[in-house]
Each structure stands twice: as C-alpha cells, then as structure tokens.
Design a protein around this motif. Structure first.
Motif, PDB file in Angstrom:
ATOM      1  N   ASP A 174       6.312   1.107 -13.824  1.00  0.00           N
ATOM      2  CA  ASP A 174       5.908   2.503 -13.812  1.00  0.00           C
ATOM      3  C   ASP A 174       7.080   3.367 -13.363  1.00  0.00           C
ATOM      4  O   ASP A 174       8.125   3.314 -13.962  1.00  0.00           O
ATOM      5  CB  ASP A 174       4.649   2.715 -12.949  1.00  0.00           C
ATOM      6  N   GLU A 175       6.918   4.113 -12.284  1.00  0.00           N
ATOM      7  CA  GLU A 175       7.972   5.033 -11.832  1.00  0.00           C
ATOM      8  C   GLU A 175       8.876   4.431 -10.761  1.00  0.00           C
ATOM      9  O   GLU A 175       9.680   5.128 -10.173  1.00  0.00           O
ATOM     10  CB  GLU A 175       7.334   6.320 -11.298  1.00  0.00           C
ATOM     11  N   ARG A 176       8.712   3.143 -10.500  1.00  0.00           N
ATOM     12  CA  ARG A 176       9.492   2.532  -9.425  1.00  0.00           C
ATOM     13  C   ARG A 176      10.270   1.319  -9.916  1.00  0.00           C
ATOM     14  O   ARG A 176       9.967   0.742 -10.947  1.00  0.00           O
ATOM     15  CB  ARG A 176       8.600   2.136  -8.265  1.00  0.00           C
ATOM     16  N   PHE A 177      11.258   0.959  -9.106  1.00  0.00           N
ATOM     17  CA  PHE A 177      12.011  -0.264  -9.332  1.00  0.00           C
ATOM     18  C   PHE A 177      11.567  -1.294  -8.296  1.00  0.00           C
ATOM     19  O   PHE A 177      11.225  -0.942  -7.164  1.00  0.00           O
ATOM     20  CB  PHE A 177      13.516  -0.021  -9.186  1.00  0.00           C
ATOM     21  N   VAL A 178      11.569  -2.543  -8.704  1.00  0.00           N
ATOM     22  CA  VAL A 178      11.279  -3.643  -7.790  1.00  0.00           C
ATOM     23  C   VAL A 178      12.546  -4.486  -7.747  1.00  0.00           C
ATOM     24  O   VAL A 178      12.981  -5.024  -8.775  1.00  0.00           O
ATOM     25  CB  VAL A 178      10.064  -4.470  -8.246  1.00  0.00           C
ATOM     26  N   TYR A 179      13.145  -4.561  -6.557  1.00  0.00           N
ATOM     27  CA  TYR A 179      14.434  -5.229  -6.374  1.00  0.00           C
ATOM     28  C   TYR A 179      14.250  -6.633  -5.810  1.00  0.00           C
ATOM     29  O   TYR A 179      13.537  -6.826  -4.817  1.00  0.00           O
ATOM     30  CB  TYR A 179      15.321  -4.420  -5.418  1.00  0.00           C
ATOM     31  N   TYR A 180      14.911  -7.589  -6.445  1.00  0.00           N
ATOM     32  CA  TYR A 180      14.906  -8.985  -6.034  1.00  0.00           C
ATOM     33  C   TYR A 180      16.324  -9.312  -5.579  1.00  0.00           C
ATOM     34  O   TYR A 180      17.210  -9.573  -6.397  1.00  0.00           O
ATOM     35  CB  TYR A 180      14.476  -9.881  -7.199  1.00  0.00           C
ATOM     36  N   LEU A 181      16.537  -9.262  -4.264  1.00  0.00           N
ATOM     37  CA  LEU A 181      17.856  -9.513  -3.682  1.00  0.00           C
ATOM     38  C   LEU A 181      18.114 -11.024  -3.706  1.00  0.00           C
ATOM     39  O   LEU A 181      17.422 -11.778  -3.030  1.00  0.00           O
ATOM     40  CB  LEU A 181      17.901  -9.001  -2.246  1.00  0.00           C
ATOM     41  N   ILE A 182      19.100 -11.454  -4.461  1.00  0.00           N
ATOM     42  CA  ILE A 182      19.384 -12.879  -4.601  1.00  0.00           C
ATOM     43  C   ILE A 182      20.363 -13.282  -3.495  1.00  0.00           C
ATOM     44  O   ILE A 182      21.555 -13.035  -3.595  1.00  0.00           O
ATOM     45  CB  ILE A 182      19.934 -13.187  -5.997  1.00  0.00           C
ATOM     46  N   THR A 183      19.815 -13.892  -2.451  1.00  0.00           N
ATOM     47  CA  THR A 183      20.595 -14.142  -1.245  1.00  0.00           C
ATOM     48  C   THR A 183      20.940 -15.610  -1.005  1.00  0.00           C
ATOM     49  O   THR A 183      21.628 -15.926  -0.045  1.00  0.00           O
ATOM     50  CB  THR A 183      19.840 -13.614  -0.013  1.00  0.00           C
ATOM     51  N   LYS A 184      20.441 -16.489  -1.880  1.00  0.00           N
ATOM     52  CA  LYS A 184      20.705 -17.928  -1.721  1.00  0.00           C
ATOM     53  C   LYS A 184      20.501 -18.618  -3.062  1.00  0.00           C
ATOM     54  O   LYS A 184      19.860 -18.052  -3.959  1.00  0.00           O
ATOM     55  CB  LYS A 184      19.801 -18.527  -0.648  1.00  0.00           C
ATOM     56  N   SER A 185      21.027 -19.823  -3.201  1.00  0.00           N
ATOM     57  CA  SER A 185      20.947 -20.541  -4.481  1.00  0.00           C
ATOM     58  C   SER A 185      19.569 -21.133  -4.746  1.00  0.00           C
ATOM     59  O   SER A 185      18.990 -20.910  -5.805  1.00  0.00           O
ATOM     60  CB  SER A 185      21.978 -21.666  -4.527  1.00  0.00           C
ATOM     61  N   ARG A 186      19.058 -21.901  -3.793  1.00  0.00           N
ATOM     62  CA  ARG A 186      17.787 -22.582  -3.984  1.00  0.00           C
ATOM     63  C   ARG A 186      16.799 -22.145  -2.920  1.00  0.00           C
ATOM     64  O   ARG A 186      17.182 -21.758  -1.825  1.00  0.00           O
ATOM     65  CB  ARG A 186      17.999 -24.097  -3.922  1.00  0.00           C
ATOM     66  N   TYR A 187      15.531 -22.253  -3.229  1.00  0.00           N
ATOM     67  CA  TYR A 187      14.494 -21.751  -2.335  1.00  0.00           C
ATOM     68  C   TYR A 187      14.563 -22.358  -0.937  1.00  0.00           C
ATOM     69  O   TYR A 187      14.196 -21.725   0.036  1.00  0.00           O
ATOM     70  CB  TYR A 187      13.100 -21.960  -2.942  1.00  0.00           C
ATOM     71  N   PHE A 188      15.056 -23.573  -0.804  1.00  0.00           N
ATOM     72  CA  PHE A 188      15.105 -24.221   0.507  1.00  0.00           C
ATOM     73  C   PHE A 188      16.400 -23.950   1.266  1.00  0.00           C
ATOM     74  O   PHE A 188      16.546 -24.353   2.414  1.00  0.00           O
ATOM     75  CB  PHE A 188      14.865 -25.740   0.386  1.00  0.00           C
ATOM     76  N   ASP A 189      17.355 -23.268   0.634  1.00  0.00           N
ATOM     77  CA  ASP A 189      18.599 -22.887   1.310  1.00  0.00           C
ATOM     78  C   ASP A 189      18.340 -21.726   2.259  1.00  0.00           C
ATOM     79  O   ASP A 189      17.270 -21.108   2.239  1.00  0.00           O
ATOM     80  CB  ASP A 189      19.663 -22.457   0.299  1.00  0.00           C
ATOM     81  N   ARG A 190      19.339 -21.389   3.050  1.00  0.00           N
ATOM     82  CA  ARG A 190      19.277 -20.227   3.927  1.00  0.00           C
ATOM     83  C   ARG A 190      20.347 -19.235   3.482  1.00  0.00           C
ATOM     84  O   ARG A 190      21.466 -19.621   3.158  1.00  0.00           O
ATOM     85  CB  ARG A 190      19.539 -20.622   5.385  1.00  0.00           C
TER      86      ARG A 190
ATOM     87  N   THR B 242       0.820  -1.213   0.000  1.00  0.00           N
ATOM     88  CA  THR B 242       0.000   0.000   0.000  1.00  0.00           C
ATOM     89  C   THR B 242       0.855   1.265   0.000  1.00  0.00           C
ATOM     90  O   THR B 242       0.320   2.361   0.022  1.00  0.00           O
ATOM     91  CB  THR B 242      -0.939   0.038   1.229  1.00  0.00           C
ATOM     92  N   CYS B 243       2.175   1.113  -0.035  1.00  0.00           N
ATOM     93  CA  CYS B 243       3.025   2.301  -0.033  1.00  0.00           C
ATOM     94  C   CYS B 243       2.863   3.075  -1.342  1.00  0.00           C
ATOM     95  O   CYS B 243       2.320   2.563  -2.320  1.00  0.00           O
ATOM     96  CB  CYS B 243       4.489   1.920   0.209  1.00  0.00           C
ATOM     97  N   ASP B 244       3.321   4.289  -1.344  1.00  0.00           N
ATOM     98  CA  ASP B 244       3.204   5.166  -2.501  1.00  0.00           C
ATOM     99  C   ASP B 244       3.894   4.559  -3.718  1.00  0.00           C
ATOM    100  O   ASP B 244       4.943   3.934  -3.600  1.00  0.00           O
ATOM    101  CB  ASP B 244       3.836   6.526  -2.151  1.00  0.00           C
ATOM    102  N   PHE B 245       3.313   4.769  -4.890  1.00  0.00           N
ATOM    103  CA  PHE B 245       3.852   4.203  -6.127  1.00  0.00           C
ATOM    104  C   PHE B 245       5.202   4.788  -6.526  1.00  0.00           C
ATOM    105  O   PHE B 245       5.873   4.262  -7.398  1.00  0.00           O
ATOM    106  CB  PHE B 245       2.851   4.379  -7.284  1.00  0.00           C
ATOM    107  N   SER B 246       5.601   5.867  -5.876  1.00  0.00           N
ATOM    108  CA  SER B 246       6.918   6.437  -6.184  1.00  0.00           C
ATOM    109  C   SER B 246       8.035   5.733  -5.408  1.00  0.00           C
ATOM    110  O   SER B 246       9.210   5.962  -5.678  1.00  0.00           O
ATOM    111  CB  SER B 246       6.926   7.930  -5.852  1.00  0.00           C
TER     112      SER B 246
END
Length: 161
Positions: free
Chosen positions: A83-99, A32-36
């Motif tokens: 739109d006017e924003r970036f969506v960041y996907y921080l890649i912090t592990k190799s596989r979904y079940f890793d930590r 719900t945060c602002d689209f900017s």
C-alpha cells in the motif's frame, strides 16, 4: 500522519539541528501503527523467518518469493511495498541460526536509510532490532540508529511489549 497512541510513550529528540528527527519508544503491538508508517526488522539472508517477530512479518506481508528475487546479501536491505508503506528486511546475518554483528546491522541500516531518503519516508516503526533473538545490546543499537538517521527528519518509533 497519525501515530499509535500509548500511555507509556517516551520520546527523545537526539539531534540539535533538525528537530523533526526523533526516536519514540512505545509499549504495544508494532503491527497496530498507522498504515502510513514504514516498518523494519532483521532477517537472515536465507529468509527463513521461523522465529520471533519475523514470523509475524512473514504472515502479515507475505512476499517471500519477491524478497528472494531481490537476491540481497548480508549488510543489504530487501524491501516490499505494501500500500503506502515500505516493509524493510534488514539482512544482518547469513543463516537464521547465526548472530549479527553491529557492523552488519549498521550496513543494513545504511542501506535502509538510503532507501528511506530516496523514497521520502517520514515515519519508520520497528521493534528493538537485533536485540531479541539476535542478542545485540539495545543501547549500542540505538546509538547507531540515532547517528545514522539524525540528519533525515524521519520519526522512528521503537515498539516493545
């Protein structure tokens, strides 16, 4: 730039120099945060996004093939422009079940910081990254986030329910 309002807002400026940097804590829905405001969250290199808040990012922003085409590795950040924003996907592990580790999270945050500064991002909203399903400790994550971003002037809003 309007920020989301919440009665339980808690702001802390953790930089003696650039007073425009701050970390704000809000209770509520991140989406719900602002689209900017740009958004960030943690994912695995395999981009499964099948649990937690990642499923909502996947539903709300789509772009899975666009993310995969970026061929990012652990410690990198994949980025979607919506739109006017970036969506960041921080890649912090190799596989979904890793930590993730604090080191892989820090590497991803450094990559995101570089993109934010280069692209003049002024506001960034995220959950308590790495601390839900990934089990990192928020105090340590927040210290890393503050240390890395304190010289940027970016306002970072942390959402929790």
């Amino acid at each position: 730039m309007a920020a989301c309002e919440d009665e339980n807002e808690n702001s802390s400026n953790k930089n003696d120099g650039d007073t425009s940097f701050s970390v704000i804590h809000k209770k509520g829905d991140l989406f719900t945060c602002d689209f900017s405001e740009s958004l960030a969250h943690c994912v695995s290199k395999d981009l499964r996004m099948g649990k937690g808040i990642a499923t909502l990012f996947k539903q709300n922003f789509q772009g899975l093939s666009e993310l995969k085409a970026q061929a990012k590795d652990v410690g990198d950040v994949a980025v979607l422009k919506r739109d006017e924003r970036f969506v960041y996907y921080l890649i912090t592990k190799s596989r979904y079940f890793d930590r993730p580790t604090y080191e892989t999270l820090e590497d991803s945050l450094k990559a995101m910081k570089t993109h934010c500064v280069t692209n003049n991002v002024k506001a960034l909203s995220m959950p308590k990254i790495g601390c839900g399903l990934d089990k990192l400790e928020w105090d340590q994550v927040e210290a890393i986030l503050t240390r890395l971003f304190q010289d940027t002037g970016i306002v970072i809003t942390i959402y929790s329910f």
